[in-house]
Structure formats: structure tokens, C-alpha cells
Scaffold this motif. Structure first.
Motif, PDB file in Angstrom:
ATOM      1  N   THR A   1      27.713  26.980   2.391  1.00 13.80           N
ATOM      2  CA  THR A   1      27.121  26.723   3.327  1.00 13.80           C
ATOM      3  C   THR A   1      26.059  25.419   3.301  1.00 13.80           C
ATOM      4  O   THR A   1      26.085  24.875   2.282  1.00 13.80           O
ATOM      5  CB  THR A   1      25.835  27.864   3.629  1.00 13.80           C
TER       6      THR A   1
ATOM      7  N   LYS B   1      26.487  22.344  11.011  1.00 13.82           N
ATOM      8  CA  LYS B   1      25.697  22.883   9.812  1.00 13.82           C
ATOM      9  C   LYS B   1      25.383  24.416  10.181  1.00 13.82           C
ATOM     10  O   LYS B   1      25.126  25.099   9.261  1.00 13.82           O
ATOM     11  CB  LYS B   1      24.273  22.227   9.681  1.00 13.82           C
ATOM     12  N   ASN B   2      25.351  24.795  11.623  1.00 14.76           N
ATOM     13  CA  ASN B   2      25.080  26.261  11.778  1.00 14.76           C
ATOM     14  C   ASN B   2      26.386  27.279  11.695  1.00 14.76           C
ATOM     15  O   ASN B   2      26.291  28.174  12.188  1.00 14.76           O
ATOM     16  CB  ASN B   2      24.140  26.245  13.048  1.00 14.76           C
ATOM     17  N   ASP B   3      27.383  26.623  11.668  1.00 11.34           N
ATOM     18  CA  ASP B   3      28.713  27.256  11.817  1.00 11.34           C
ATOM     19  C   ASP B   3      29.004  27.194  10.264  1.00 11.34           C
ATOM     20  O   ASP B   3      29.923  26.202   9.679  1.00 11.34           O
ATOM     21  CB  ASP B   3      29.496  26.648  12.491  1.00 11.34           C
ATOM     22  N   ASP B   4      28.965  28.356   9.530  1.00 12.94           N
ATOM     23  CA  ASP B   4      29.400  28.599   8.005  1.00 12.94           C
ATOM     24  C   ASP B   4      30.950  28.211   7.995  1.00 12.94           C
ATOM     25  O   ASP B   4      31.239  27.735   7.075  1.00 12.94           O
ATOM     26  CB  ASP B   4      28.969  29.692   7.455  1.00 12.94           C
TER      27      ASP B   4
END
Length: 608
Positions: free
Chosen positions: A217, A244-247
Motif C-alpha cells: 500500500t 495512493k488511495n487505491d490499494d
């Protein structure tokens, strides 16, 4: 096998090698889940794994247990971390002795991180101040039994950012007896390559293994980079920041970034032939990088199997080359049952070891998973048809385990998959099987095992549960074919067989300049031990359900009444004679559901 020897083989072959790091989890369930993951990641083909050691030996007992299990049960060549931090000499001695007894032959000797409550690191009384002291102590005490690795720091370590001074210290560790180096994680390839050149210029000639941290992540990527003070190339941040918020997107982009980094390392002129992955006890990101690099085993480059089953690397087990087929799908149970054996004359199976099977309660042979997990996996069968469909789903690859099988079904079953599905849909419950093989190359991606340029053979084999009203018919049919031998037993232990009491090899291999190897057998003493385990597993499954539930009564009735039967076709040219035995036979009342108000001991195949 020593890590240095594995590295030499990889350099000679021209195919890069890989290894994985794991750390001891904090909970018992976490440990069991990690064992399962280590077992699955074995299929990715690591040359070795290593297991970390907590600061001050905080998790040292668990580290030692994991080393023993990885070596003995899962057949993973294991390198044990050992640190100086808060480690008196007697604790170091105890750790080395335990590693020796587990068959571990590789140690990664580290100074270790200081305990959090101490501002400065200091040696424990009677302990070691530097890693080089630990290396020298191990070498003096054990000679060449242990291959000893040490840590390298291309960007400096937490309490010393002077890279050149650390290279001098690394040379001292190598001169003290270390034979390979594993580096701390990094993402700056140019800096790593330059660091390796400096090491070589200082006379450090041993193999250097780069430590690779896959990207799980974005938050973890940043946290770990900050923790180790690793430089992140600006283009990496530019690629990862927008997602960055989409693993899932982070892992996909991270896979390509890390894989490109690995390619540059392997293509450089500094002689790197091996990649060490810091898995953080997770599999997905590491597997994605390896797939991107095409370093996972394939049909072109299959994972080499020295024997048809997972070989233990325990100290006294490395020469074992015979195993009963009953534990084909229960490797950890078999190894646990026999871990106290102290006789392996020429690696052969003999009756002198039969007492070593021990009592069932002595070993962890019971059903894995919680009741809730198993009900979620297998559902709540209320009829024999429901039960048989669970087995069909396993054969079709929709389930990753059954009570009698710890792992998903293998490609070997493809040759008989339709027969197995048909048999289960007619109500017979199959536990173990293999097709006949007549001289497959030892390099065959599915059937192959053993040295190159050999040929392997196997007899068709089937193990299944049969209801009592059909057992006589099936056994009569077996007796009409002189090529078939069998064992049949019920829960109370009534054994019937048409065999002599001598082992029957069901797999064997022929290799140049070797005697014939017969690694998998069927024989009476082990079948009797397996019978207890097989019925125990079924009863454990039944007990996942409430006492008065139809599912519990159904499964328990099968365990109480049905017969466990194994059949061998001794003509290794033929597979289907075994399945032909069951033509025209179907278990009756498959669709009849067990009512909730029937007593638990009143449901048998005859009363349905």
C-alpha cells in the motif's frame, strides 16, 4: 543445504534465485495462518526463507519453533536470524543448539536493533557487542556446519549513516567467517550498484543479495522508506501519488516499478544473481513482482521435486525417501507424527518404526480452521448428495481443501478428474487418488520428480469411503481382477485385505547410476495408523455443526458406518480398471435429507 551453495548453483545456471523473509506473528492464529501462507509460497520456488529474531530475543521461542516447522514440515530451507541485542551467551548457545537440532544450517548474524527503552545499544553481560563477534563465535563453535550471512547497508543504518565506515565493518564481518550478505531494503538502484562496487574494491568477494521490499500500500511504502531512511526516486512518487488511495492500483504500479528495479539489478555488471524479498508475511505483492519478472515456476521451468512428496529437511530426515501414500495430502500431519523417529537406515521404511506413529492426541492432526470458517467453506450438508457435491467442488478446484486434504487438488488429478467427479456424484466419497504413469520423464511438469534424464512410474490408486451395504459387492469385484489389491476397514477396526504384509510401491523412479527409488508405498501398519486419523478428521468436521443439526448427524453417520477402502492397480499401464469396479453402483437415497429430530446415532445409510 548452505545458502552459499544454492547461490553458486544459481550463478552457474544463469537463472536468478529468490528467497523470502518472514517474521513471527503476535497471535497463535496469526502463526497458523502464516504457516499456511509459507506452505503456499513454497510453490513460488524460493531457494530459502529466513525468519527474523525479535529485539532482545522477545520472540525467540517462536522464531525457533517456526524454523523447526519450516524445515521439518514444509521442507523449506531456512536461514535463522540471530541478533546480539540483549542476548547473553547462554541464550545464543541455546538458540544455536535448537537450530542445529531442527536441521537448520544457515544463520543470519546481526547486531539487532536496541530495545526501545534504551537510548544507546550495549552488549548484554556475557554477550556480544558486534555482529562480527557473533560470526566468529558461531564459526569457532560449529565450524562449517552453519553457513553464516550478515547484513549490508547501502544507505547507512539507523545509528550510523557513514556508508564507507559500514563497508569497513562489513569487511570485518566477512573476514570473521561470513559467506554471504543480505542488504537492507532500498529503491535507489544506482546507489546500490555503486555501493556493491565499493564493497568489491574493499575486497568483499562473497555473494551480495539485494533486499527487495514489494509495495503493498502507499502508506506502508512511505512508512517503511522513512523508517529505513531509504531514498525514493522522484519518478516513483510521481507514479504512485495520484493513486495512493487505491490499494489495487498502487500494487499494480508498484509491481512494475519494483520489477524494473530488479531487472536493472540483475542486468548490471556487479554480479547479482539472487533477490531476497521482504514479504511482511504477505504473498500478493511479492507474487505479482515475481510474475512480472517471469521468475515463478512454469511448464518451461517447473519447480524441481526431488521426490513425489514434500521432503522434510529435519536433521535426521533429509535422507528419508519412503513414505506411505495415505499422508499424500497431509504432509504436516505425517511429519508431526514421526518427528521423534531416530532411525532412518538408508532412508528406508521398516517396521521397527511403527511405534513412532504414537497416539493421535500427541500430534496436531485434527481439523484445521474454526467451526465458523469450516461451515463457511463447506456449507451445511443435509443429504448425501450435498455431501458428495462438496467433494465434487474440491475436485473441480472450487475449494482449496477438504478435511483429508490440506491443499488444493493438483494438476495430476486432471487425467482422472471426470472419473472422480462421476464417482462422487454417485455417492462414493473419494479422499486420495492418482492415475497410472508409465515412464514419464523426470522433468515432466506434472508427474516428474528426481534427477534429470530419469523416468518415473506410478500405479493407479484410489482411496474412498463406501457405505456398508455396498462393501461386499465392491470387494467381490476387486477379487475378480488379479491386478487389484485392497485394504478395507471401518471405524471399529475390522480390517479386510487381499495383500501380504509387505510394502507395495505405488511410485518409483529409474535414474542413471542409481538403484530404483520407490518413494511411495502402501502397507498395513501405516494404513492402520491412517485409519484412526481419517475417521478423527471426519468426526472433527461433524463437530463443527451443532449437536442436533442435520449436518452433524449426516457426517457422523458416515464416519460411524462407512468403510475406508484403498485400491491399487498393480498393472501400472492401466488407470481405469479401478473406476470400472463401480459401474452400475450408486449410493441409494442421495437426495434424502436428514431430519433434525432423528437421534444422532440413528442415521445410517441403511435407515435412510
Amino acid at each position: 543445504m548452505h545458502v552459499r551453495d544454492k547461490l553458486a548453483e544459481e550463478e552457474a545456471s544463469g537463472r536468478p534465485g529468490i528467497s523470502f523473509e518472514f517474521f513471527p506473528p503476535k497471535t497463535a492464529q496469526g502463526v497458523q495462518n502464516l504457516y499456511d501462507r509459507m506452505d503456499r509460497m513454497h510453490a513460488l520456488g524460493p531457494s530459502f526463507i529466513d525468519i527474523t529474531w525479535g529485539a532482545g530475543g522477545r520472540l525467540s521461542d517462536l522464531t525457533l519453533e517456526m524454523v523447526n516447522v519450516a524445515q521439518s514440515v514444509y521442507g523449506l530451507e531456512t536461514c535463522m536470524h540471530l541478533t546480539c541485542t540483549d542476548m547473553p551467551r547462554e541464550k545464543v548457545d541455546a538458540a544455536l543448539d535448537a537450530a542445529y537440532k531442527a536441521g537448520c544450517t544457515n544463520i543470519l548474524a546481526l547486531r539487532g536493533d536496541p530495545p526501545r527503552e534504551k537510548e544507546k545499544w550495549e552488549a548484554a553481560q556475557g554477550g556480544f557487542r558486534y555482529a562480527k563477534d557473533l560470526v566468529k563465535y558461531i564459526r569457532d563453535k560449529y565450524g562449517n556446519h552453519f553457513d553464516i550471512g550478515v547484513g549490508g547497508y547501502p544507505e547507512g543504518c539507523d545509528d550510523n549513516r557513514d556508508v564507507d565506515l559500514l563497508i569497513d565493518h562489513l569487511k570485518e564481518k566477512v573476514d570473521a567467517g561470513s559467506s554471504f550478505v543480505i542488504t537492507q531494503m532500498f529503491y535507489d538502484v544506482d546507489n546500490f550498484i555503486e555501493w556493491v562496487r565499493k564493497c568489491r574494491a574493499k575486497g568483499i568477494k562473497v555473494p551480495i543479495i539485494p533486499g527487495i521490499m514489494p509495495i503493498q500500500t502507499y502508506a506502508a511504502f512511505i512508512r517503511r522508506s522513512n523508517w529505513t531512511k531509504s531514498r525514493i526516486p522522484p519518478e516513483w512518487l510521481e507514479a504512485l501519488e495520484p493513486v495512493k488511495n487505491d490499494d489495487a492500483a498502487v500494487r499494480e504500479i508498484g509491481k512494475k516499478l519494483v520489477a524494473d528495479m530488479c531487472r536493472r539489478i540483475l542486468d548490471s555488471d556487479v554480479g547479482i544473481y539472487h533477490l531476497h524479498f521482504y514479504t511482511m508475511n504477505l504473498a500478493q505483492a511479492t507474487r505479482m513482482v515475481l510474475e512480472e519478472l517471469k521468475l515463478t515456476p512454469s511448464e518451461e521451468t517447473p519447480l524441481h521435486r526431488p521426490l513425489p512428496w514434500r521432503q522434510s529437511l529435519g536433521l535426521r530426515r533429509r535422507g528419508e525417501d519412503v513414505r506411505p501414500i495415505f499422508w499424500r495430502n497431509r504432509n504436516s500431519s505425517y511429519v508431526a507424527r514421526t518427528q521423534t523417529w531416530d532411525e532412518f537406515p538408508n532412508g528406508r521404511w521398516t517396521d521397527s518404526r511403527s511405534p513412532a506413529f504414537g497416539e493421535l492426541d500427541t500430534y496436531g492432526i485434527g481439523l484445521k480452521g474454526t467451526n465458523e470458517q469450516n461451515i463457511k467453506l463447506w456449507g451445511e450438508p443435509k443429504s448425501l448428495k450435498d455431501l458428495s457435491e462438496i467433494f465434487v467442488r474440491y475436485i473441480e478446484g472450487q475449494l482449496d481443501r477438504l478435511p483429508w486434504s490440506e491443499a488444493p487438488i493438483t494438476a495430476e488429478a486432471d487425467a482422472i478428474k471426470s472419473d472422480l467427479i462421476d464417482l462422487n456424484r454417485r455417492g462414493f466419497l473419494t479422499i486420495n487418488s492418482q492415475p497410472a504413469v508409465n515412464g514419464a520423464k523426470s522433468s515432466h511438469p506434472v508427474y516428474g520428480w528426481g534427477p534429470k534424464n530419469g523416468y518415473v512410474y506410478q500405479k493407479a490408486y484410489l482411496e474412498l469411503l463406501i457405505p456398508p451395504y455396498l462393501i461386499d459387492e465392491v470387494l467381490d469385484r476387486i477379487k475378480q481382477n488379479p491386478d487389484l489389491t485392497y485394504y478395507s476397514i471401518n471405524k471399529s477396526g475390522q480390517l479386510r485385505t487381499n495383500t501380504s504384509d509387505s510394502p507395495n510401491a505405488v511410485t518409483w523412479g529409474i535414474f542413471a547410476s542409481k538403484e530404483i527409488i520407490q518413494p511411495t508405498i502402501v502397507e498395513t501398519i501405516s494404513f492402520l495408523a491412517w485409519k484412526d486419523e481419517a475417521y478423527r478428521l471426519g468426526e472433527d468436521w461433524a463437530k463443527c455443526h451443532a449437536r442436533e443439526s442435520p449436518s452433524r448427524k449426516l457426517i457422523q453417520s458416515v464416519m460411524d458406518e462407512w468403510h475406508l477402502v484403498n485400491i491399487v492397480n498393480n498393472d501400472f499401464h492401466k488407470t481405469h480398471d479401478i473406476f470400472d469396479l463401480f459401474k452400475g453402483l450408486t449410493v441409494k437415497n442421495l437426495d434424502v435429507e436428514v431430519p433434525a429430530d432423528v437421534p444422532a446415532d440413528g442415521v445410517t445409510s441403511e435407515s435412510q
